[in-house]
Design an enzyme around this catalytic site. Structure first.
Site, PDB file in Angstrom:
ATOM      1  N   VAL A  70      -4.204   4.457   0.245  1.00 16.64           N
ATOM      2  CA  VAL A  70      -4.790   4.723   1.555  1.00 16.64           C
ATOM      3  C   VAL A  70      -5.881   5.789   1.475  1.00 16.64           C
ATOM      4  O   VAL A  70      -6.898   5.710   2.158  1.00 16.64           O
ATOM      5  CB  VAL A  70      -3.701   5.173   2.546  1.00 16.64           C
ATOM      6  CG1 VAL A  70      -4.305   5.434   3.925  1.00 16.64           C
ATOM      7  CG2 VAL A  70      -2.596   4.121   2.654  1.00 16.64           C
TER       8      VAL A  70
ATOM      9  N   TYR B  31       0.828  -1.201   0.000  1.00 17.72           N
ATOM     10  CA  TYR B  31       0.000   0.000   0.000  1.00 17.72           C
ATOM     11  C   TYR B  31       0.863   1.252   0.000  1.00 17.72           C
ATOM     12  O   TYR B  31       2.008   1.257   0.444  1.00 17.72           O
ATOM     13  CB  TYR B  31      -0.951   0.017   1.200  1.00 17.72           C
ATOM     14  CG  TYR B  31      -0.315   0.306   2.544  1.00 17.72           C
ATOM     15  CD1 TYR B  31      -0.156   1.614   3.005  1.00 17.72           C
ATOM     16  CD2 TYR B  31       0.111  -0.733   3.371  1.00 17.72           C
ATOM     17  CE1 TYR B  31       0.412   1.879   4.251  1.00 17.72           C
ATOM     18  CE2 TYR B  31       0.677  -0.484   4.615  1.00 17.72           C
ATOM     19  CZ  TYR B  31       0.831   0.824   5.046  1.00 17.72           C
ATOM     20  OH  TYR B  31       1.389   1.085   6.275  1.00 17.72           O
ATOM     21  N   CYS B  32       0.301   2.325  -0.552  1.00 19.64           N
ATOM     22  CA  CYS B  32       0.933   3.651  -0.536  1.00 19.64           C
ATOM     23  C   CYS B  32      -0.189   4.686  -0.500  1.00 19.64           C
ATOM     24  O   CYS B  32      -1.347   4.335  -0.288  1.00 19.64           O
ATOM     25  CB  CYS B  32       1.861   3.847  -1.739  1.00 19.64           C
ATOM     26  SG  CYS B  32       1.045   3.685  -3.340  1.00 19.64           S
ATOM     27  N   THR B  33       0.115   5.950  -0.714  1.00 16.41           N
ATOM     28  CA  THR B  33      -0.892   7.001  -0.546  1.00 16.41           C
ATOM     29  C   THR B  33      -2.023   6.911  -1.568  1.00 16.41           C
ATOM     30  O   THR B  33      -3.201   6.879  -1.217  1.00 16.41           O
ATOM     31  CB  THR B  33      -0.240   8.390  -0.643  1.00 16.41           C
ATOM     32  OG1 THR B  33       0.813   8.469   0.306  1.00 16.41           O
ATOM     33  CG2 THR B  33      -1.260   9.487  -0.374  1.00 16.41           C
TER      34      THR B  33
ATOM     35  N   GLY C 180      -1.628   4.852  -4.690  1.00 17.15           N
ATOM     36  CA  GLY C 180      -1.560   3.624  -5.471  1.00 17.15           C
ATOM     37  C   GLY C 180      -0.464   3.546  -6.506  1.00 17.15           C
ATOM     38  O   GLY C 180      -0.027   2.453  -6.883  1.00 17.15           O
TER      39      GLY C 180
END
Length: 465
Positions: free
Chosen positions: A340, A311-313, A315
């Site tokens: 996220v 996961y990241c901010t 995508g």
């Protein structure tokens, strides 16, 4: 001035506390559609208690109406208003049902929004594509970073809602970008970016060696995307494992935070290890040598069997990095679709600790408050072991009540760091005592203010205080 719209069909009475009444225009008007009450609210006077008193009481009324009838309007507003109770400076933000009269009225306001999206698609002539976008945006008040190359587009921009939405609709008319996930959030202080940077860029994200050689357009080479609900379900399945099975399956499931360490410090999913990187371009999960594997969650992973939940901010970093892991032989790769930011909007803060770091002037965004949470618990910072750096002042290690980074006042340092108010005052906005003796110190900023870009201070005469 912003308006809080409430469907007349769903609400018979709106009870407002004295605290809320002081911030409401005493006259409630009816919109041209005659189906909505419009309560004008002076945004400058909006405070947390005011917005909560209005929203929560309205939600209670909607729920009562929902018990008495099967009104689609009541059900819709109950669901959307539940998601609209936001933390921190976002209290004045309200989500409105899509394709509704309320949304149309909301789209006409002058509030500023931030839009984020990316799309991997082959663009034959990216330079001409940049010119096409610049031509369309003439006359629009848009600022941000919009990068285009042969592999697609990556954009984060801000502007008055009407302008921001107009650009979004124009993009959706292009079949290459029609299915991109556009994420919109509110910003309370005008533009979140200083200017517009719309240009050709060899790599859509900064990474060591670039990304032009990576097969990011090929969906089969990227990780399998999980919707927010699927991601939550996957995390809950892991959490339900008993202690014995958890120990047994630790090596087969890895929750991988593909961001920077300082982003993790103000918010992350429970169980994710802090990334030992300060810039995505130096990320090396799954690529490290065994002697340097202590900080690499994938160092000893079974590439055939290990499930990697990335996961990241928003995508894009996960999508890019997953192609590298795929080339390295990892088979079971999964990403959180929309990152996220999309998850928090759809699922709330379930399994999430803290705030979300964003790369614009806001720096930190609180997640939507779940309606099942007690109001007094919404702003509560989770208690974690003392050894963690999460929500800790980088100077004195005390627990922080405000999860927001600052830049060091020393213009030649400019370090992004977390700091409590006491240390902020003692060190005059600097990250260390050494920096307080620097020759070029910017003035101490109070509250959530941010320094401008360093070049604004380049020719300034600095004086030590």
């Amino acid at each position: 001035m912003c308006c809080f719209l409430i469907p007349m069909a769903s609400v018979s009475t709106l009870v407002v506390t004295p605290m809320a009444a002081r911030n409401l225009n005493p006259i409630a008007t009816v919109s041209s559609s005659s189906s909505y009450f419009s309560f004008p609210i002076t945004s400058g006077k909006l405070i947390k208690e005011t917005t909560y008193s209005i929203a929560i009481q309205t939600l209670q009324i909607l729920k009562e109406n929902k018990k008495r009838s099967s009104s689609k309007s009541a059900r819709q507003w109950s669901q959307w208003l539940s998601r609209s109770l936001l933390l921190g400076h976002s209290y004045q933000s309200f989500c409105l049902p899509p394709n509704s009269a309320a949304e149309e009225a909301y789209a006409e306001d002058d509030n500023f929004v931030v839009v984020n999206f990316y799309r991997f698609v082959f663009i034959t002539d990216p330079v001409a594509e940049v010119s096409r976008h610049l031509s369309f945006l003439e006359g629009f008040d848009i600022c941000g970073r919009i990068y285009v190359n042969e592999q697609g587009i990556n954009a984060q921009y801000s502007g008055p809602r009407k302008d921001a939405v107009a650009y979004m609709k124009w993009l959706r008319e292009d079949h290459r970008f029609s299915d991109a996930l556009f994420q919109i959030s509110r910003t309370s202080n005008g533009h979140a970016f200083p200017k517009l940077k719309l240009r050709y860029k060899p790599s859509l994200v900064q990474f060591e060696g670039g990304t032009s050689h990576l097969p990011i357009i090929d969906a089969s080479m990227r990780a399998t995307p999980l919707t927010p609900s699927e991601w939550r379900q996957r995390l809950e399945e892991v959490d339900k494992s008993d202690a014995a099975s958890r120990r047994k399956s630790d090596s087969n499931i890895v929750l991988l935070d593909v961001r920077n360490g300082y982003e993790w410090d103000i918010g992350h999913f429970c169980g994710a290890k802090r990334p030992d990187v300060d810039c995505f371009r130096s990320t090396s999960f799954g690529l490290t040598q065994l002697e340097d594997s202590a900080s690499d969650p994938l160092a000893h992973a079974d590439k055939e069997e290990t499930e990697v939940l990335m996961y990241c901010t928003g995508g894009i970093r996960c999508d890019v990095y997953s192609t590298i892991l795929r080339q390295r032989g990892f088979k079971k790769l999964y990403t959180l679709k929309g990152g996220v930011s999309h998850y928090l909007k759809e699922e709330g803060p379930a399994h999430w600790f803290g705030n979300l770091f964003v790369f614009d002037s806001r720096l930190s965004l609180p997640p939507p408050a779940q309606t099942s949470k007690i109001i007094s618990e919404v702003n509560e910072v989770p208690q974690l072991p003392d050894s963690t750096s999460f929500s800790r002042c980088s100077v004195c290690s005390s627990q922080l009540s405000e999860l927001r980074h600052r830049n060091c006042a020393n213009i030649d340092c400019n370090l992004l760091f977390l700091c409590c108010r006491d240390c902020q005052a003692d060190l005059k906005g600097c990250c260390s005592k050494n920096c307080t003796n620097a020759s070029r110190l910017r003035p101490l900023l109070s509250g959530n203010q941010r320094y401008k870009k360093w070049h604004h201070y380049r020719d300034q005469d600095f004086e030590r205080t």
